[in-house]
Motif scaffolding. Sequence first.
Motif, PDB file in Angstrom:
ATOM      1  N   LEU A  55     -10.418  59.731  42.665  1.00  0.00           N
ATOM      2  CA  LEU A  55     -10.592  58.942  43.876  1.00  0.00           C
ATOM      3  C   LEU A  55     -11.421  57.689  43.587  1.00  0.00           C
ATOM      4  CD1 LEU A  55     -10.122  58.816  46.968  1.00  0.00           C
ATOM      5  CD2 LEU A  55     -12.389  59.827  47.212  1.00  0.00           C
ATOM      6  N   GLN A  56     -10.927  56.542  44.094  1.00  0.00           N
ATOM      7  CA  GLN A  56     -11.629  55.266  43.966  1.00  0.00           C
ATOM      8  C   GLN A  56     -11.563  54.544  45.304  1.00  0.00           C
ATOM      9  OE1 GLN A  56     -10.386  52.950  40.516  1.00  0.00           O
ATOM     10  NE2 GLN A  56      -9.611  54.809  39.538  1.00  0.00           N
ATOM     11  N   LEU A  57     -12.327  53.480  45.404  1.00  0.00           N
ATOM     12  CA  LEU A  57     -12.236  52.605  46.572  1.00  0.00           C
ATOM     13  C   LEU A  57     -11.574  51.314  46.121  1.00  0.00           C
ATOM     14  CD1 LEU A  57     -15.753  52.948  48.279  1.00  0.00           C
ATOM     15  CD2 LEU A  57     -13.614  54.062  48.923  1.00  0.00           C
ATOM     16  N   ASP A  58     -10.609  50.817  46.923  1.00  0.00           N
ATOM     17  CA  ASP A  58     -10.030  49.519  46.588  1.00  0.00           C
ATOM     18  C   ASP A  58     -10.937  48.428  47.144  1.00  0.00           C
ATOM     19  OD1 ASP A  58      -9.434  49.226  49.304  1.00  0.00           O
ATOM     20  OD2 ASP A  58      -7.253  49.307  49.032  1.00  0.00           O
ATOM     21  N   ARG A  59     -10.531  47.186  47.002  1.00  0.00           N
ATOM     22  CA  ARG A  59     -11.413  46.081  47.432  1.00  0.00           C
ATOM     23  C   ARG A  59     -11.601  46.021  48.941  1.00  0.00           C
ATOM     24  NH1 ARG A  59      -7.334  41.162  45.924  1.00  0.00           N
ATOM     25  NH2 ARG A  59      -5.981  41.464  47.718  1.00  0.00           N
ATOM     26  N   ASN A  60     -10.737  46.723  49.693  1.00  0.00           N
ATOM     27  CA  ASN A  60     -10.895  46.803  51.154  1.00  0.00           C
ATOM     28  C   ASN A  60     -11.597  48.087  51.591  1.00  0.00           C
ATOM     29  OD1 ASN A  60      -9.470  44.343  51.563  1.00  0.00           O
ATOM     30  ND2 ASN A  60      -7.550  45.453  51.276  1.00  0.00           N
ATOM     31  N   LYS A  61     -12.160  48.810  50.615  1.00  0.00           N
ATOM     32  CA  LYS A  61     -12.902  50.066  50.859  1.00  0.00           C
ATOM     33  C   LYS A  61     -11.999  51.213  51.309  1.00  0.00           C
ATOM     34  CE  LYS A  61     -16.986  48.193  50.084  1.00  0.00           C
ATOM     35  NZ  LYS A  61     -17.219  47.940  48.686  1.00  0.00           N
ATOM     36  N   LYS A  62     -10.684  51.095  51.034  1.00  0.00           N
ATOM     37  CA  LYS A  62      -9.773  52.203  51.313  1.00  0.00           C
ATOM     38  C   LYS A  62      -9.894  53.214  50.182  1.00  0.00           C
ATOM     39  CE  LYS A  62      -5.739  50.301  51.720  1.00  0.00           C
ATOM     40  NZ  LYS A  62      -4.354  49.906  52.023  1.00  0.00           N
ATOM     41  N   ARG A  63      -9.741  54.504  50.526  1.00  0.00           N
ATOM     42  CA  ARG A  63      -9.796  55.590  49.538  1.00  0.00           C
ATOM     43  C   ARG A  63      -8.430  55.688  48.860  1.00  0.00           C
ATOM     44  NH1 ARG A  63     -13.543  59.785  50.887  1.00  0.00           N
ATOM     45  NH2 ARG A  63     -11.890  61.328  50.897  1.00  0.00           N
ATOM     46  N   VAL A  64      -8.421  55.440  47.541  1.00  0.00           N
ATOM     47  CA  VAL A  64      -7.179  55.327  46.784  1.00  0.00           C
ATOM     48  C   VAL A  64      -7.237  56.183  45.520  1.00  0.00           C
ATOM     49  CG1 VAL A  64      -5.653  53.729  45.548  1.00  0.00           C
ATOM     50  CG2 VAL A  64      -6.856  52.954  47.572  1.00  0.00           C
ATOM     51  N   ILE A  65      -6.105  56.778  45.175  1.00  0.00           N
ATOM     52  CA  ILE A  65      -5.922  57.395  43.868  1.00  0.00           C
ATOM     53  C   ILE A  65      -4.857  56.563  43.167  1.00  0.00           C
ATOM     54  CG2 ILE A  65      -5.230  59.449  42.590  1.00  0.00           C
ATOM     55  CD1 ILE A  65      -6.068  61.126  45.039  1.00  0.00           C
ATOM     56  N   TYR A  66      -5.268  55.870  42.092  1.00  0.00           N
ATOM     57  CA  TYR A  66      -4.322  55.039  41.350  1.00  0.00           C
ATOM     58  C   TYR A  66      -3.539  55.890  40.357  1.00  0.00           C
ATOM     59  CZ  TYR A  66      -6.639  50.997  43.342  1.00  0.00           C
ATOM     60  OH  TYR A  66      -7.150  50.076  44.219  1.00  0.00           O
ATOM     61  N   ASN A  67      -2.236  55.645  40.294  1.00  0.00           N
ATOM     62  CA  ASN A  67      -1.335  56.363  39.394  1.00  0.00           C
ATOM     63  C   ASN A  67      -1.518  57.882  39.466  1.00  0.00           C
ATOM     64  OD1 ASN A  67      -0.113  53.997  38.220  1.00  0.00           O
ATOM     65  ND2 ASN A  67      -2.088  53.659  37.241  1.00  0.00           N
ATOM     66  N   PRO A  68      -1.522  58.435  40.676  1.00  0.00           N
ATOM     67  CA  PRO A  68      -1.727  59.886  40.774  1.00  0.00           C
ATOM     68  C   PRO A  68      -0.529  60.658  40.237  1.00  0.00           C
ATOM     69  CG  PRO A  68      -1.035  59.038  42.890  1.00  0.00           C
ATOM     70  CD  PRO A  68      -1.245  57.834  41.986  1.00  0.00           C
ATOM     71  N   GLU A  69      -0.795  61.843  39.733  1.00  0.00           N
ATOM     72  CA  GLU A  69       0.304  62.765  39.480  1.00  0.00           C
ATOM     73  C   GLU A  69       0.636  63.363  40.832  1.00  0.00           C
ATOM     74  OE1 GLU A  69       0.709  65.388  36.217  1.00  0.00           O
ATOM     75  OE2 GLU A  69      -0.946  64.423  35.155  1.00  0.00           O
ATOM     76  N   PHE A  70       1.900  63.685  41.039  1.00  0.00           N
ATOM     77  CA  PHE A  70       2.295  64.262  42.323  1.00  0.00           C
ATOM     78  C   PHE A  70       3.362  65.309  42.100  1.00  0.00           C
ATOM     79  CE2 PHE A  70       5.072  60.692  41.562  1.00  0.00           C
ATOM     80  CZ  PHE A  70       6.319  61.166  41.923  1.00  0.00           C
ATOM     81  N   GLU A  71       3.467  66.183  43.065  1.00  0.00           N
ATOM     82  CA  GLU A  71       4.526  67.194  43.042  1.00  0.00           C
ATOM     83  C   GLU A  71       4.875  67.514  44.484  1.00  0.00           C
ATOM     84  OE1 GLU A  71       5.706  71.328  40.776  1.00  0.00           O
ATOM     85  OE2 GLU A  71       3.595  70.854  40.991  1.00  0.00           O
ATOM     86  N   PHE A  72       6.160  67.459  44.789  1.00  0.00           N
ATOM     87  CA  PHE A  72       6.610  67.789  46.130  1.00  0.00           C
ATOM     88  C   PHE A  72       6.510  69.289  46.352  1.00  0.00           C
ATOM     89  CE2 PHE A  72       8.777  63.780  45.205  1.00  0.00           C
ATOM     90  CZ  PHE A  72       8.436  63.052  46.336  1.00  0.00           C
ATOM     91  N   VAL A  73       6.182  69.673  47.571  1.00  0.00           N
ATOM     92  CA  VAL A  73       6.118  71.084  47.930  1.00  0.00           C
ATOM     93  C   VAL A  73       7.531  71.540  48.256  1.00  0.00           C
ATOM     94  CG1 VAL A  73       5.242  72.752  49.609  1.00  0.00           C
ATOM     95  CG2 VAL A  73       3.773  70.872  48.830  1.00  0.00           C
ATOM     96  N   THR A  74       7.990  72.561  47.546  1.00  0.00           N
ATOM     97  CA  THR A  74       9.304  73.132  47.776  1.00  0.00           C
ATOM     98  C   THR A  74       9.113  74.592  48.143  1.00  0.00           C
ATOM     99  OG1 THR A  74      10.181  71.652  46.076  1.00  0.00           O
ATOM    100  CG2 THR A  74      11.597  73.467  46.780  1.00  0.00           C
ATOM    101  N   GLU A  75       9.527  74.944  49.350  1.00  0.00           N
ATOM    102  CA  GLU A  75       9.351  76.317  49.822  1.00  0.00           C
ATOM    103  C   GLU A  75      10.013  77.306  48.873  1.00  0.00           C
ATOM    104  OE1 GLU A  75       7.417  77.400  52.349  1.00  0.00           O
ATOM    105  OE2 GLU A  75       6.844  75.301  52.515  1.00  0.00           O
TER     106      GLU A  75
END
Length: 186
Positions: free
Chosen positions: A116-136
Amino acid sequence: TGLASPIQYAKGVGPQRAALLKKLGLEVLEDLFTLYPRRYEDRVHIRNISELTLGRQDTVLGTVLAVGLKRFRRGMSLTQIAVGDDTGVVYGSWFNQPYRKDKFKVGDRLYLFGRLQLDRNKKRVIYNPEFEFVTEGEESIHMGRIVPVYPLTEGLQQRVLRSVLWQFMEQYGSLAREELPAELVS
C-alpha cells in the motif's frame, strides 16, 4: 513416458513456455520436482481495506467499483481499478499496461496483493498488484495461502509458473520421492 516426458507436455506449458523453462534447467516433467521456491509470501491473512498499513504487503478481497484508463503525453498510460469492501476503497494501478482495462468489470470479486502506498493526491494505491478473481467452488492458487515465489527468466510470469507447478503437483505429486532421512522427516 510419464515423468521422463518432455516438459512441453505438462498442462499449460507447450513449446514456447518449454523453451523458457529450459533456461531454468527444466527439460522433462520430473525436473519440476526440483524447482524450489526462492522465498515464500504470506498471503494467508485477508485484510479489510481499512486495516491496510502503508508500506506493508497485504492481501485484500473486494469488489471492483470502477475501471479506468488515463492516457498521458508521450504515450504513457495508467490503468486503474477501484476496489471496495465494507470498510473502504483501495486502487490498483498499472502504468503502461492499457490491455489490463479489459480484464476487469464492475462487480468482479477479486483478491489484490501488494504494498500500500499513497499517490500524489493522497489516494490509497497498490501499484502493480497481483490479483486473482474469486471463482466459486475453485481453490485459490495465488491468494489466501503461503505462496511460493520461484526463480524466473525473461518472458515467464510468476503466476504462470506457479499454476504450471500447481497442476503438475496435483497430477504427479504422489510420485515424489522423499529425499530426507526418515528420522528427520519424523
